[in-house]
Scaffold this active site. Structure first.
Site, PDB file in Angstrom:
ATOM      1  N   ASP A  59       0.830  -1.206   0.000  1.00 21.29           N
ATOM      2  CA  ASP A  59       0.000   0.000   0.000  1.00 21.29           C
ATOM      3  C   ASP A  59       0.868   1.261   0.000  1.00 21.29           C
ATOM      4  O   ASP A  59       1.986   1.238   0.515  1.00 21.29           O
ATOM      5  CB  ASP A  59      -0.881  -0.030   1.268  1.00 21.29           C
ATOM      6  N   ASN A  81       1.395   3.387  -2.877  1.00 23.02           N
ATOM      7  CA  ASN A  81       1.960   3.828  -4.159  1.00 23.02           C
ATOM      8  C   ASN A  81       1.421   5.198  -4.559  1.00 23.02           C
ATOM      9  O   ASN A  81       2.159   6.050  -5.043  1.00 23.02           O
ATOM     10  CB  ASN A  81       1.618   2.826  -5.268  1.00 23.02           C
ATOM     11  N   HIS A 112       2.887   3.284  -8.973  1.00 22.28           N
ATOM     12  CA  HIS A 112       2.805   1.835  -9.212  1.00 22.28           C
ATOM     13  C   HIS A 112       4.088   1.314  -9.868  1.00 22.28           C
ATOM     14  O   HIS A 112       4.557   0.226  -9.534  1.00 22.28           O
ATOM     15  CB  HIS A 112       1.586   1.489 -10.072  1.00 22.28           C
ATOM     16  N   ASN A 116     -10.439  -3.158  -6.688  1.00 20.27           N
ATOM     17  CA  ASN A 116      -9.619  -2.135  -7.362  1.00 20.27           C
ATOM     18  C   ASN A 116     -10.171  -1.714  -8.721  1.00 20.27           C
ATOM     19  O   ASN A 116      -9.743  -0.700  -9.278  1.00 20.27           O
ATOM     20  CB  ASN A 116      -8.166  -2.604  -7.517  1.00 20.27           C
ATOM     21  N   ARG A 176      -5.584  -2.459   8.362  1.00 24.53           N
ATOM     22  CA  ARG A 176      -6.727  -3.309   7.976  1.00 24.53           C
ATOM     23  C   ARG A 176      -6.264  -4.367   6.988  1.00 24.53           C
ATOM     24  O   ARG A 176      -5.183  -4.253   6.409  1.00 24.53           O
ATOM     25  CB  ARG A 176      -7.873  -2.473   7.412  1.00 24.53           C
ATOM     26  N   GLU A 184       0.067 -13.756  11.999  1.00 24.27           N
ATOM     27  CA  GLU A 184       0.528 -12.580  12.737  1.00 24.27           C
ATOM     28  C   GLU A 184       0.459 -11.372  11.800  1.00 24.27           C
ATOM     29  O   GLU A 184       0.635 -11.518  10.585  1.00 24.27           O
ATOM     30  CB  GLU A 184       1.988 -12.782  13.192  1.00 24.27           C
TER      31      GLU A 184
END
Ligand code: FPP
Length: 228
Positions: free
Chosen positions: A13, A15, A30, A61, A181, A194
Site C-alpha cells: 500500500d 503507491n 505503481h 480495485n 486493515r 501474525e
C-alpha cells in the site's frame, strides 16, 4: 509455520501517496512499487521465506479510474513475463491467486507463459494475487465443493477446494503505508496469522524492510488458540 516453510503475505500500500508527494501521477507510484517489489523478493529469499503472497490488484480495485486500472493491467501484460531471467536466476516460481478471466488477453497470456516457464523453480514460490478477494475466494471454493457433491463441510474440506490448497496458510501478513486493515486479503488462511503494520510507503521498501518484518515476527509467540 508448516514444515513446508514460512509463508509471508504483503499488502503493498502507499503507491498513490508516494507519487502524490512527488507531484507525479498515481501510475508513477505503481511503477516505483514494481521496482521495490524486486528488492523485496530478493530480501525474502535471503530470509529463507518459501512462499510470498503479494496483493497486486483486488476485486475492489476495478473501482479506480479507467486510466489507473488500464495502467495496472498494462504492467501485468508487459512486466511479468519480462522478468523471466530474474525468476530463473533466483529460483522463483510464479503462481497467481484470483480470477484472471476479466484481464486483457495479453496479460492472461503473459501470466500463463510465466507460470509455465517457472514451474520447476524451487527456491521461493511467489503468488501474485490479481483480481483477488478473500470473500470471493471462499465463495468460489464453496461453489466448487457443492458442484462436487459435498454436503458436509469442515475447514479442511473447504480449504481443499481453494485454488492452491498445497500452499500452506500464511504465517505473517505485513502491510505498508500505515493503514491497519486486511482489505479482503487472505481472509480464510489468515485465521492465525501474525500482523505487522509499517508506516513506510510501499515504493520505499527494500530488503531491509523484509528483514525487519521477519525479526518482528520471530518475537511473536504463536499459540493457535492453545497454551504454550
Ligand atoms: C496500493 O497502493 C497498491 C496497488 C493497488 C497496486 C500494487 C501493485 C504493484 C506494486 C505492482 C504489481 C505489478 C506486477 C507486475 C506484479 P495505493 O495505490 O492504494 O496507494 P495509496 O493508498 O497511497 O493511494
Amino acid at each position: 509455520m508448516s514444515e513446508k516453510g514460512l509463508h509471508l503475505g504483503l499488502i503493498m500500500d502507499g503507491n498513490g501517496r508516494w507519487a502524490k508527494m512527488r507531484h507525479l501521477p498515481r501510475t508513477a507510484g505503481h511503477l516505483a512499487g514494481l521496482k521495490s517489489l524486486k528488492k523485496v523478493v530478493l530480501g525474502a529469499i535471503n530470509q529463507n521465506v518459501k512462499y510470498l503472497s503479494l496483493y497486486c490488484f483486488s476485486t475492489e480495485n476495478w473501482k479506480r479510474s479507467e486510466e489507473e486500472v488500464k495502467y495496472l493491467m498494462s504492467l501485468f501484460s508487459s512486466k511479468i513475463y519480462g522478468e523471466l531471467p530474474f525468476y530463473n536466476e533466483n529460483g522463483i516460481r510464479i503462481l497467481t491467486l484470483g480470477d484472471l478471466s476479466p484481464l486483457p488477453e495479453d496479460a492472461k497470456k503473459a501470466i500463463a507463459d510465466t507460470i509455465r516457464a517457472t514451474e520447476n523453480n524451487s527456491v521461493i514460490t511467489v503468488q501474485l494475487a490479481i483480481n483477488y478477494g478473500g470473500q470471493s475466494e471462499i465463495c468460489q471454493a464453496v461453489g466448487r465443493a457443492v458442484a462436487d457433491g459435498v454436503t458436509e463441510f469442515t475447514p479442511e474440506i473447504l480449504r481443499s477446494y481453494f485454488e492452491h490448497p498445497e500452499i500452506p496458510p500464511v504465517d505473517v501478513i505485513a502491510r505498508s503505508a500505515g493503514e491497519i486493515r486486511l482489505s479482503n486479503f487472505l481472509l480464510y488462511d489468515s485465521a492465525y496469522a501474525e500482523f505487522i503494520f509499517c508506516d513506510k510507503l510501499w515504493p520505499d521498501w527494500n530488503e531491509e524492510d523484509v528483514a525487519f518484518v521477519l525479526k518482528e515476527y520471530s518475537h511473536r509467540v504463536r499459540r493457535f488458540g492453545g497454551v504454550k
